[in-house]
Design a protein around this motif. Structure first.
Motif, PDB file in Angstrom:
ATOM      1  N   LEU A 119       1.034  -0.535   0.238  1.00 43.86           N
ATOM      2  CA  LEU A 119       0.146  -0.417   0.063  1.00 43.86           C
ATOM      3  C   LEU A 119       1.011   1.193   0.422  1.00 43.86           C
ATOM      4  CD1 LEU A 119      -2.920   0.920  -0.088  1.00 43.86           C
ATOM      5  CD2 LEU A 119      -2.591   1.523   2.757  1.00 43.86           C
ATOM      6  N   SER A 120       1.721   1.501   0.843  1.00 44.42           N
ATOM      7  CA  SER A 120       2.724   2.314   0.404  1.00 44.42           C
ATOM      8  C   SER A 120       3.097   2.503  -0.683  1.00 44.42           C
ATOM      9  CB  SER A 120       4.108   2.098   1.588  1.00 44.42           C
ATOM     10  OG  SER A 120       4.961   2.868   1.792  1.00 44.42           O
ATOM     11  N   LEU A 121       3.681   1.958  -1.690  1.00 41.10           N
ATOM     12  CA  LEU A 121       4.557   2.069  -3.081  1.00 41.10           C
ATOM     13  C   LEU A 121       4.156   2.135  -4.192  1.00 41.10           C
ATOM     14  CD1 LEU A 121       6.692  -1.447  -2.872  1.00 41.10           C
ATOM     15  CD2 LEU A 121       6.999   1.527  -2.361  1.00 41.10           C
ATOM     16  N   ALA A 122       2.238   1.314  -3.068  1.00 45.19           N
ATOM     17  CA  ALA A 122       0.909   1.495  -4.495  1.00 45.19           C
ATOM     18  C   ALA A 122       0.580   3.027  -4.322  1.00 45.19           C
ATOM     19  CB  ALA A 122      -0.121   0.985  -4.614  1.00 45.19           C
ATOM     20  N   GLU A 123       0.401   3.308  -3.206  1.00 44.61           N
ATOM     21  CA  GLU A 123      -0.164   4.703  -3.604  1.00 44.61           C
ATOM     22  C   GLU A 123       0.635   5.997  -2.652  1.00 44.61           C
ATOM     23  OE1 GLU A 123      -3.501   4.441  -0.293  1.00 44.61           O
ATOM     24  OE2 GLU A 123      -4.801   2.832  -1.949  1.00 44.61           O
TER      25      GLU A 123
ATOM     26  N   ALA B  28       5.397   4.523   8.216  1.00 44.51           N
ATOM     27  CA  ALA B  28       4.070   4.882   8.753  1.00 44.51           C
ATOM     28  C   ALA B  28       2.868   4.900   8.390  1.00 44.51           C
ATOM     29  CB  ALA B  28       4.637   5.466   9.745  1.00 44.51           C
ATOM     30  N   THR B  29       2.808   6.036   7.646  1.00 45.23           N
ATOM     31  CA  THR B  29       0.963   6.078   7.257  1.00 45.23           C
ATOM     32  C   THR B  29      -0.039   4.849   6.782  1.00 45.23           C
ATOM     33  OG1 THR B  29       1.874   8.200   6.388  1.00 45.23           O
ATOM     34  CG2 THR B  29      -0.446   7.794   5.823  1.00 45.23           C
ATOM     35  N   SER B  30       0.685   4.132   6.030  1.00 44.75           N
ATOM     36  CA  SER B  30      -0.147   2.685   5.840  1.00 44.75           C
ATOM     37  C   SER B  30       0.066   1.691   5.965  1.00 44.75           C
ATOM     38  CB  SER B  30       0.793   2.266   3.939  1.00 44.75           C
ATOM     39  OG  SER B  30       1.563   1.764   4.521  1.00 44.75           O
ATOM     40  N   ARG B  31       0.523   1.399   7.351  1.00 48.52           N
ATOM     41  CA  ARG B  31       0.322   0.935   8.608  1.00 48.52           C
ATOM     42  C   ARG B  31      -1.232   1.166   9.518  1.00 48.52           C
ATOM     43  NH1 ARG B  31       7.506  -0.543  10.151  1.00 48.52           N
ATOM     44  NH2 ARG B  31       7.201  -2.288   8.845  1.00 48.52           N
TER      45      ARG B  31
END
Length: 491
Positions: free
Chosen positions: A83-87, A92-95
């Motif tokens: 999710l971190s890479l895709a968006e 930390a935000t994706s977690r």
């Protein structure tokens, strides 16, 4: 999801995109100029509310995306990493997003429904996710029915929640703990609601707070690490220690002096240094060291010879090739009392940091300090150690404090224990004498201001008896303009 449902979602997303484009176009073309204050406030409130609902929908989508498994085809370490890479967000935000989505799906269904309906805002949702389900006992309390007449105070207003998922009034005689909390969110600000949720969590499982405090104590740390041009401070304190530090900072920072343009964060940074100085100056740090710890600056033998050379020869001239860049020009007769280190040609520096000491800071440190002469040979052998001498001695210091009483900067009320004695008329590093006529109290902040901004001081003989003695010092900036207390001038 059925094919019809998928088409509905795609069509809705297209409508949202089209609406956003229309809104952006209206704003860019100057549409806001035609709106009054009330209309602008309504626009802002509506944007925030709709944004929170869209975010709630996204948090509903994430668990479905994770369960579908498509994201794992590329070999990502975890759904959060993908999710971190895709968006294009931080890990930390994706977690955080994944954790919130899972919690809303598995533990807080009523909160999720309320967020989708726009009944609660994003901060209320975060309060529920962060505080309420932090132990198994609290999760059970959230799911358990709450008796509205139990006297707990949490059952009041539960009827308002009954319409959030279309159940209708009276559909459930005993709402769950979560439903009661969600119903109470509407009438409370985010801060008030977070306190309410904390109260619920404490009543449901007080032992968890004790376990949380133990974990917080284990997490406590403070790092003060040297960086390129200073020190980086990072840390975490328990509530107890954090409150103690905040109270001490509040006491030492106090009310800002007149014309003090520093931000609150800058003044707190100064306050940390002031607390350290107070502890060191008053020997309040224990007796573990044979020498009371304080601030040390080393100056090379080359620096010492260049300084000493100013007192010799015609007019105190010094070989320009030998003069270090930080010295500038000064009258003859400069007293060469310094801490001398083994580096030979190095610039003045703190022993535990590579950054050279700026000239203004070195002058200020030398103005009121204990100075020890330590002479090293070429092989770093100690050749001579002189007695530590304070620039301004005890009797003279007491006399200056009795006369000035506080920081002499116009409008500053810092007491003597947070002040240094400044060589006011002629600086110590420029050959100024250490005398009552040449000494004035300045707090640590204003001492730095005077030394770094070219401010001059003089003793005024034209003061009426009604004016306090400490007001007899007059300050002028580098352009010769008088510096006065703005509050006294206004009066």
């Amino acid at each position: 999801m059925s094919a019809d449902g998928g088409r509905e979602v795609a069509a809705a997303l297209q409508l949202i995109a089209a609406g956003v484009e229309a809104l952006v176009g209206a704003v860019v073309s100057g549409g806001l100029a035609e709106l009054g204050g009330r209309a602008l406030a309504d626009v802002s409130r509506s944007l925030r509310a709709q944004g929170a609902r869209i975010e709630a929908v996204r948090l509903r989508v994430l668990p479905a995306l994770e369960a579908e498994g498509w994201w794992a085809v590329g070999g990502a370490r975890s759904f959060a990493h993908w999710l971190s890479l895709a968006e294009g967000v931080g890990l930390a935000t994706s977690r955080r997003d994944v954790r919130m989505a899972r919690t809303l799906r598995d533990v807080l269904p009523a909160t999720a429904r309320a967020a989708l309906a726009g009944a609660i805002g994003a901060d209320h949702v975060r309060a529920m996710v962060d505080v309420a389900p932090t132990s198994e006992t609290r999760r059970a309390a959230l799911a358990a029915p709450v008796d509205a007449d139990s006297g707990s105070g949490l059952g009041q207003g539960a009827e308002a929640e009954s319409d959030l998922d279309g159940r209708g009034p009276g559909a459930a005689s005993s709402p769950t703990g979560e439903e009661v909390l969600v119903a109470l969110a509407d009438a409370r600000s985010a801060g008030q609601f977070r306190r309410l949720v904390k109260r619920f969590a404490h009543v449901a499982d007080p032992e968890s707070d004790e376990r949380g405090y133990d974990r917080a104590r284990e997490r406590e740390f403070l790092e003060v690490s040297p960086t390129w041009d200073g020190y980086h401070v990072a840390g975490f304190l328990t509530v107890e220690h954090g409150q103690a530090v905040r109270a001490a900072l509040h006491a030492v920072v106090g009310r800002p002096a007149a014309a003090d343009r520093r931000t609150a964060t800058q003044r707190r940074a100064q306050g940390i240094a002031d607390l350290a100085r107070i502890a060191l100056d008053n020997a309040a740090v224990g007796t573990g060291a044979s020498v009371r710890p304080h601030l040390n600056v080393t100056v090379s033998l080359t620096e010492l010879r260049a300084l000493a050379g100013r007192g010799r020869g015609s007019g105190g001239a010094v070989d320009e090739g030998a003069r270090p860049a930080w010295q500038g020009t000064a009258p003859a007769g400069v007293d060469a009392r310094r801490l001398v280190g083994p580096e030979g040609d190095s610039l003045p520096a703190f022993p535990d940091h590579d950054s050279p000491v700026p000239a203004s800071l070195l002058r200020r440190l030398a103005c009121d300090s204990e100075v020890t002469r330590i002479v090293f040979g070429t092989d770093s052998q100690v050749l001579d150690v002189g007695r530590a001498q304070r620039t301004v001695t005890g009797q003279l210091r007491r006399a200056v404090i009795a006369r000035d009483r506080r920081c002499t900067w116009p409008g500053c009320d810092e007491p003597p224990q947070r002040c240094e004695v400044h060589h006011a008329v002629s600086h110590w590093a420029d050959g100024g004498t250490t005398s009552a006529e040449n000494s004035a109290l300045l707090c640590w902040h204003h001492h730095d201001v005077v030394d770094s901004q070219g401010i001059t001081m003089r003793w005024s003989r034209e003061v009426s008896p009604s004016v306090e003695p400490r007001q007899q010092w007059q300050f002028s900036d580098r352009h010769g303009r008088r510096i006065t207390d703005p509050t006294r001038s206004a009066a």
